[in-house]
Write a protein that holds these residues in place. Structure first.
Motif, PDB file in Angstrom:
ATOM      1  N   UNK A 113      44.635 -35.868 -56.599  1.00 25.70           N
ATOM      2  CA  UNK A 113      43.877 -34.886 -57.600  1.00 25.70           C
ATOM      3  C   UNK A 113      42.600 -34.311 -56.939  1.00 25.70           C
ATOM      4  N   UNK A 114      41.658 -35.309 -56.720  1.00 32.15           N
ATOM      5  CA  UNK A 114      40.431 -35.262 -55.843  1.00 32.15           C
ATOM      6  C   UNK A 114      40.333 -35.541 -54.546  1.00 32.15           C
ATOM      7  N   UNK A 115      41.584 -35.931 -53.943  1.00 35.93           N
ATOM      8  CA  UNK A 115      41.765 -36.221 -52.652  1.00 35.93           C
ATOM      9  C   UNK A 115      40.908 -35.540 -51.320  1.00 35.93           C
TER      10      UNK A 115
ATOM     11  N   UNK B  45      43.476 -49.888 -53.284  1.00 42.03           N
ATOM     12  CA  UNK B  45      42.725 -49.200 -54.443  1.00 42.03           C
ATOM     13  C   UNK B  45      41.021 -49.051 -54.066  1.00 42.03           C
ATOM     14  N   UNK B  46      40.544 -49.929 -53.572  1.00 39.44           N
ATOM     15  CA  UNK B  46      39.055 -49.951 -53.312  1.00 39.44           C
ATOM     16  C   UNK B  46      38.549 -50.148 -51.885  1.00 39.44           C
TER      17      UNK B  46
ATOM     18  N   UNK C  33      40.052 -45.424 -52.420  1.00 30.87           N
ATOM     19  CA  UNK C  33      39.910 -45.693 -50.886  1.00 30.87           C
ATOM     20  C   UNK C  33      38.869 -44.876 -50.271  1.00 30.87           C
ATOM     21  N   UNK C  34      37.769 -45.427 -49.706  1.00 32.06           N
ATOM     22  CA  UNK C  34      36.669 -45.085 -48.653  1.00 32.06           C
ATOM     23  C   UNK C  34      35.902 -44.072 -49.829  1.00 32.06           C
ATOM     24  N   UNK C  35      35.683 -44.412 -51.061  1.00 31.95           N
ATOM     25  CA  UNK C  35      34.642 -44.032 -51.972  1.00 31.95           C
ATOM     26  C   UNK C  35      33.452 -44.989 -51.701  1.00 31.95           C
ATOM     27  N   UNK C  36      32.798 -44.582 -50.643  1.00 29.68           N
ATOM     28  CA  UNK C  36      31.683 -45.696 -50.416  1.00 29.68           C
ATOM     29  C   UNK C  36      30.223 -45.810 -51.286  1.00 29.68           C
ATOM     30  N   UNK C  37      30.173 -44.863 -52.227  1.00 28.11           N
ATOM     31  CA  UNK C  37      29.249 -44.779 -53.153  1.00 28.11           C
ATOM     32  C   UNK C  37      29.551 -45.395 -54.556  1.00 28.11           C
ATOM     33  N   UNK C  38      30.783 -45.873 -54.617  1.00 27.76           N
ATOM     34  CA  UNK C  38      31.255 -46.515 -55.832  1.00 27.76           C
ATOM     35  C   UNK C  38      30.699 -47.603 -56.207  1.00 27.76           C
ATOM     36  N   UNK C  39      30.106 -47.896 -57.375  1.00 27.52           N
ATOM     37  CA  UNK C  39      29.420 -48.858 -57.925  1.00 27.52           C
ATOM     38  C   UNK C  39      29.914 -49.754 -58.990  1.00 27.52           C
ATOM     39  N   UNK C  40      31.248 -49.570 -59.297  1.00 25.51           N
ATOM     40  CA  UNK C  40      31.594 -50.337 -60.462  1.00 25.51           C
ATOM     41  C   UNK C  40      31.669 -51.835 -60.573  1.00 25.51           C
ATOM     42  N   UNK C  41      31.286 -52.589 -61.552  1.00 28.34           N
ATOM     43  CA  UNK C  41      31.239 -53.796 -61.693  1.00 28.34           C
ATOM     44  C   UNK C  41      32.366 -54.658 -62.518  1.00 28.34           C
TER      45      UNK C  41
ATOM     46  N   UNK D  22      41.147 -40.196 -55.761  1.00 29.43           N
ATOM     47  CA  UNK D  22      39.749 -40.161 -55.333  1.00 29.43           C
ATOM     48  C   UNK D  22      39.670 -40.593 -53.917  1.00 29.43           C
ATOM     49  N   UNK D  23      40.750 -40.802 -53.178  1.00 24.14           N
ATOM     50  CA  UNK D  23      40.521 -41.233 -51.945  1.00 24.14           C
ATOM     51  C   UNK D  23      39.623 -40.155 -50.919  1.00 24.14           C
ATOM     52  N   UNK D  24      38.651 -40.792 -50.198  1.00 26.06           N
ATOM     53  CA  UNK D  24      37.975 -40.117 -49.277  1.00 26.06           C
ATOM     54  C   UNK D  24      37.013 -39.086 -50.130  1.00 26.06           C
TER      55      UNK D  24
END
Length: 386
Positions: free
Chosen positions: A50-52, A120-121, A99-107, A75-77
């Motif tokens: 959807x947001x790839x 997935x990540x 995948x390749x979401x370099x700014x993701x910060x989930x914990x 949300x890949x790329x």
């Protein structure tokens, strides 16, 4: 409710009209808000792709609590996507979802998530400490591979298995494996920055090449109720101590005595050991597995008992300090790359039982001066002494 959605977000109703799915985003806004309802039903799914491939065009997505499903490559790329928390009711994270979401910060992987897909990540290099929720049973292949800043990972109570290369080449520094985990896939923690690993009571399958090249590993702990493994002097053995699975590469020990009960040194068991200079004991040893002593920088001397008949691929590959090897009297074959790059090895005296040397077995042994071949030798393969 439709007015609350960011322009450019497209939705579609399910066939039974019970929920809606986000199918694409074609807008110009960098912050995207997904509405909780569409035409009177909850928005529960983010569709595949959807947001790839939004690259740097989307940097924030606001999820409603109604989201339960994030599809494949959703949300890949999205390189600039910043998400610090996933929807609390999320149940499904598809293959390559972030995948390749370099700014993701989930914990935290939410407690209702039951599926975490392959890759997935992968390459989410800003992920830090991660706690995995208690409903997840399997961590997908390469799920957190190449997450360079990954810290401590705490497995949820229901994680039964970890896919191959799940944390491959990541920055993970500590893994706390739950008591429900039974299986680790091939290379799940290989080439990591991990320094500590705790093994729960149910783990019985340690996988293949699981902690290869983890040169920072200094501590292994084990639930005392585990029926499959034993710890002795920091080393992980099978419960009956007939097989060595793992020696922490960053251990400060310089000499290690292998008990007579040991029949097998597992694949990559001593791989990357920094300080061990001498291996003694081994009287009951029958099998040395591939990569067993790969890149043991300080190893200088090895005595291999007569019960060992073959030296496998990469067994002592790049043991750059290895000077003395006492070969077993019943040795028949030295396999590919077995002693490649052993630059301090000067004298090679093979027993007469040896019939073959495979390709590149002694390649790069630049200090080698004297070689005594076996009387039974019938094969010296290509590049054996290149």
């Amino acid at each position: 409710n439709e007015l609350e959605s960011t322009p450019g977000v497209s939705y579609i109703l399910s066939e039974d009209m019970s929920y809606a799915t986000v199918i694409r985003y074609s807008g110009i806004y960098s912050t995207v808000k997904i509405m909780a309802e569409y035409r009177g039903v909850p928005v529960t799914h983010i569709g595949d792709s959807a947001f790839a491939n939004m690259y740097n065009n989307v940097n924030k997505v606001v999820f409603p609590d109604s989201i339960t499903h994030i599809g494949k490559k959703a949300f890949s790329d999205c390189y600039s996507l910043k998400v610090d928390a996933l929807p609390p009711n999320l149940e499904y994270i598809g293959d390559e979802a972030f995948m390749n979401c370099g700014e993701l910060t989930i914990s935290h992987i939410p407690d209702k998530v039951t599926y975490l897909g392959k890759k997935a990540f992968k390459n989410c290099y800003r992920l830090g400490d991660i706690t995995i929720g208690d409903s997840l049973t399997h961590i997908g292949d390469e799920a957190f591979a190449f997450c360079n800043n990954l810290g401590t990972v705490i497995f949820g109570e229901s994680v039964v298995s970890v896919g191959k290369m799940a944390f491959y080449s990541s920055g993970i520094n500590e893994a706390i494996i739950s008591d429900s985990t039974t299986t680790l896939g091939t290379s799940s923690f290989s080439i990591c920055s991990i320094s500590k690993i705790h093994i729960g009571k149910s783990l019985g399958d340690f996988g293949d090449s699981n902690l290869n090249h983890t040169r920072s590993l200094s501590e292994v702990t084990l639930n005392e109720e585990n029926e499959y493994f034993a710890l002795q002097n920091g080393m992980l053995y099978s419960k009956d101590k007939t097989k060595i699975y793992l020696f922490p590469a960053a251990s400060e020990l310089t000499e290690y005595f292998i008990p007579d009960s040991v029949e097998t040194i597992g694949r990559g068991a001593f791989c990357g050991s920094k300080n061990v200079a001498e291996i003694t004991g081994c009287k009951g040893l029958k099998t040395v597995s591939e990569n067993a002593f790969y890149s043991c920088d300080s190893l200088t001397s090895v005595v291999i008992p007569d019960s060992v008949t073959t030296i496998p691929d990469y067994a002592f590959d790049y043991c750059t300090s290895l000077k003395n090897v006492e070969f077993p009297g019943n040795l028949t074959m030295i396999h590919s790359y077995a002693f490649r790059g052993c630059t301090e090895l000067e004298n090679l005296i093979l027993p007469d039982s040896v019939t073959g040397i495979a390709d590149c077995a002694f390649a790069g042994c630049t200090g080698l001066k004297t070689v005594r071949l076996s009387k039974q030798m019938d094969t010296i393969a290509d590049r054996a002494f290149a």
